[in-house]
Design an enzyme around this catalytic site. Structure first.
Site, PDB file in Angstrom:
ATOM      1  N   LYS A 142      11.173  11.805   3.914  1.00 60.42           N
ATOM      2  CA  LYS A 142      10.060  11.859   4.858  1.00 60.42           C
ATOM      3  C   LYS A 142       9.203  10.624   4.634  1.00 60.42           C
ATOM      4  O   LYS A 142       8.562  10.465   3.591  1.00 60.42           O
ATOM      5  CB  LYS A 142       9.199  13.106   4.676  1.00 60.42           C
ATOM      6  CG  LYS A 142       8.188  13.281   5.835  1.00 60.42           C
ATOM      7  CD  LYS A 142       7.017  14.165   5.477  1.00 60.42           C
ATOM      8  CE  LYS A 142       5.954  13.436   4.711  1.00 60.42           C
ATOM      9  NZ  LYS A 142       5.249  12.385   5.550  1.00 60.42           N
ATOM     10  N   GLU A 170       5.393  10.420  -8.996  1.00 61.66           N
ATOM     11  CA  GLU A 170       4.615   9.208  -9.297  1.00 61.66           C
ATOM     12  C   GLU A 170       3.304   9.366  -8.560  1.00 61.66           C
ATOM     13  O   GLU A 170       3.231   9.208  -7.346  1.00 61.66           O
ATOM     14  CB  GLU A 170       5.380   7.964  -8.854  1.00 61.66           C
ATOM     15  CG  GLU A 170       4.832   6.672  -9.462  1.00 61.66           C
ATOM     16  CD  GLU A 170       3.823   5.984  -8.571  1.00 61.66           C
ATOM     17  OE1 GLU A 170       2.613   6.110  -8.866  1.00 61.66           O
ATOM     18  OE2 GLU A 170       4.209   5.340  -7.601  1.00 61.66           O
ATOM     19  N   CYS A 217      -1.605   2.074  -6.425  1.00 61.02           N
ATOM     20  CA  CYS A 217      -1.799   3.098  -7.453  1.00 61.02           C
ATOM     21  C   CYS A 217      -1.994   2.499  -8.831  1.00 61.02           C
ATOM     22  O   CYS A 217      -2.634   3.116  -9.693  1.00 61.02           O
ATOM     23  CB  CYS A 217      -0.620   4.069  -7.452  1.00 61.02           C
ATOM     24  SG  CYS A 217       0.979   3.312  -7.776  1.00 61.02           S
ATOM     25  N   GLU A 253      -9.999   8.074  -8.375  1.00 60.03           N
ATOM     26  CA  GLU A 253      -9.203   6.904  -7.998  1.00 60.03           C
ATOM     27  C   GLU A 253      -9.797   6.266  -6.743  1.00 60.03           C
ATOM     28  O   GLU A 253      -9.842   6.903  -5.684  1.00 60.03           O
ATOM     29  CB  GLU A 253      -7.753   7.311  -7.741  1.00 60.03           C
ATOM     30  CG  GLU A 253      -6.863   6.152  -7.360  1.00 60.03           C
ATOM     31  CD  GLU A 253      -5.414   6.581  -7.127  1.00 60.03           C
ATOM     32  OE1 GLU A 253      -4.518   5.723  -7.271  1.00 60.03           O
ATOM     33  OE2 GLU A 253      -5.193   7.762  -6.798  1.00 60.03           O
TER      34      GLU A 253
END
Length: 475
Positions: free
Chosen positions: A174, A249, A283, A380
């Site tokens: 996806k 991840e 990230c 984050e």
């Protein structure tokens, strides 16, 4: 010039027809550039069934055959990088040179998996009886479901696809609905490289609907996800309820630690430029800057000079160094981080606001005097906002760097071998970069610990999540 969008199931590109669809927006202009079909539940079942049929043959394919396909994909990716990169800039926003580089660098991932696929070894275990032979076999797990993010649409997809196919698995991926062109380009690369129909399938849809359906499907044996920690935990729990293996991840909030004995100005320049790659939507971007007190002023001066001089604009403009954020949600998130930092005594020394021009542009920003409990230091950021704070000694900074639940990447600048050894040993992160940026190479493992994930992609570890270990003992 932007390509027609589709699904890719069982070797066929399927247009919108009667399916629901979603507009794809250029984040630099806010213009609609394409219409993306969303998969129905029937489409998902067709994709999984096609992947299962293909697996029954692909699992028995020669490693040489798999290697040949992956090598051809690498060759084609390099040839088509300008076109793929341009379309990626249109739907994702990053500068064109970054987008093209993403494609060309990722050709190495296809090549690495092509070579490692020929080195999936079992072993013979000496037995306790002379007439018994003991073997360990490594066999592909089966159909994999993978979910990839919008920030590096080519990179994240090619890693998972290459690992699955190289191991002898098949895959339903996806892709990201906001940045779909790169994933469909990968499907075309593999089709043109001779991959049998059904081995790779690409779908798009409402994320929660697609993930819950694919993970629950009995034919799907392995889940791989790259994205936020919150969503990753939900998918991991769902996969766990079906006893399916996972590779995750997830998010990060990477500390960058600069000691007094480092080349401070060089460190500041390197970190500033690396921070603004893909507008900070990375990230593993350095996102908490800890500078030892004796070097703080020198670091801040050079760091802010670099940040304030960056040219922000449309990624298709050759002079652009940083493009827009991917969507309005990221702009709102930056506003919230800045507002919280100010409310807690933070001082915005560069940037701090979105641009008034059209598009999802936010100024590269530097904030000082930020307390450790501010949102900017605990959540984050995933954007071009940098908190810069001071520390006194090694034990203090390690405690502060390690106190978050994240553990993806980290950065250290020091000329002391003793300090480098101590910090690299004690930092709670899956990756530690000392005096340079050396992660995410095809031949090195990429992954985090704690809430930043489970498992690694790349390196000799790359196939671990896609293989079953079978012990055979024979008299």
């Amino acid at each position: 010039m932007y390509p027609e969008l589709s699904l890719y199931i069982n070797g066929e590109f399927l247009a919108i027809e009667s399916r629901r669809h979603q507009d794809v927006i250029n984040p630099a202009t806010e213009e609609v550039v394409g219409h993306l079909p969303l998969a129905t539940l029937e489409d998902l079942d067709t994709a999984v069934a096609a992947a299962h049929r293909a697996f029954l043959k692909w699992r028995n394919s020669s490693p040489l055959e798999r290697s040949a396909v992956l090598r051809r994909v690498a060759e084609l990716a390099r040839q088509r990088a300008p076109e793929i990169g341009r379309n990626m800039t249109i739907d994702q926003g990053k500068p064109l040179h970054e987008a093209v580089a993403e494609v060309t660098v990722c050709a190495e991932h296809a090549e690495w998996h092509a070579e490692e696929a020929r080195r999936i070894y079992g072993r013979v275990i000496p037995s306790r009886h002379p007439d018994v032979r003991q073997l360990v076999l490594r066999q592909p797990v089966g159909v994999c479901a993978a979910f990839t993010p919008w920030n590096f649409p080519f990179n994240q997809a090619i890693r998972k696809i290459s690992a699955a196919l190289g191991a002898g698995c098949t895959i339903v991926l996806k892709g990201p609905e906001e940045t779909p062109s790169a994933v469909l380009a990968i499907a075309q690369l593999f089709q043109d490289a001779g991959l049998p129909p059904g081995c790779l399938n690409v779908v798009f849809g409402v994320p929660s609907e697609v993930s819950s359906h694919l993970i629950a499907c009995p034919l799907v044996q392995k889940i791989s996800f790259t994205g936020s920690t919150a969503v990753g935990k939900q998918l991991a729990a769902l996969a766990g309820s079906h006893m399916k293996r996972i590779t995750m991840e997830l998010g990060g909030h990477s500390p960058a630690i600069v000691f007094d004995d480092a080349d401070v100005e060089a460190a500041a320049e390197k970190l500033a430029n690396f921070k603004l790659r893909n507008a900070g939507q990375v990230c593993v971007a350095p996102s908490r800057f800890f500078v030892q007190r004796g070097a703080y002023n020198r670091f801040l001066r050079r760091f802010t000079d670099v940040i304030s001089s960056v040219r922000v604009g449309n990624g298709l403009d050759s002079t652009t160094q940083m493009g827009p954020l991917a969507n309005q949600r990221r702009v709102a998130a930056m506003d919230a981080l800045i507002a919280d930092a100010k409310a807690r005594g933070g001082n915005v020394v560069v940037g701090g606001a979105k641009y008034s021009r059209k598009g999802h542009f936010f100024a590269p920003s530097v904030v000082t005097n930020v307390p450790d409990d501010a949102m900017l230091m605990t959540c984050e950021p995933f954007g071009p906002v940098s908190p810069v704070v001071s520390f006194d000694d090694l034990d203090e900074v390690l405690e502060r760097a390690n106190k978050l639940s994240y553990g993806l990447s980290s950065y250290v600048f020091t000329d002391s071998a003793k300090t480098a050894h101590s910090v690299s040993t004690r930092l709670e992160a899956g990756m530690v970069n000392i005096n340079h940026f050396g992660s995410a190479l095809a031949e090195t493992p990429f992954g985090g610990i704690k809430d930043s994930g489970i498992g690694s992609e790349g390196g000799t570890e790359t196939f671990d999540g896609y293989l079953n270990t079978k012990f055979v003992t024979q008299l």
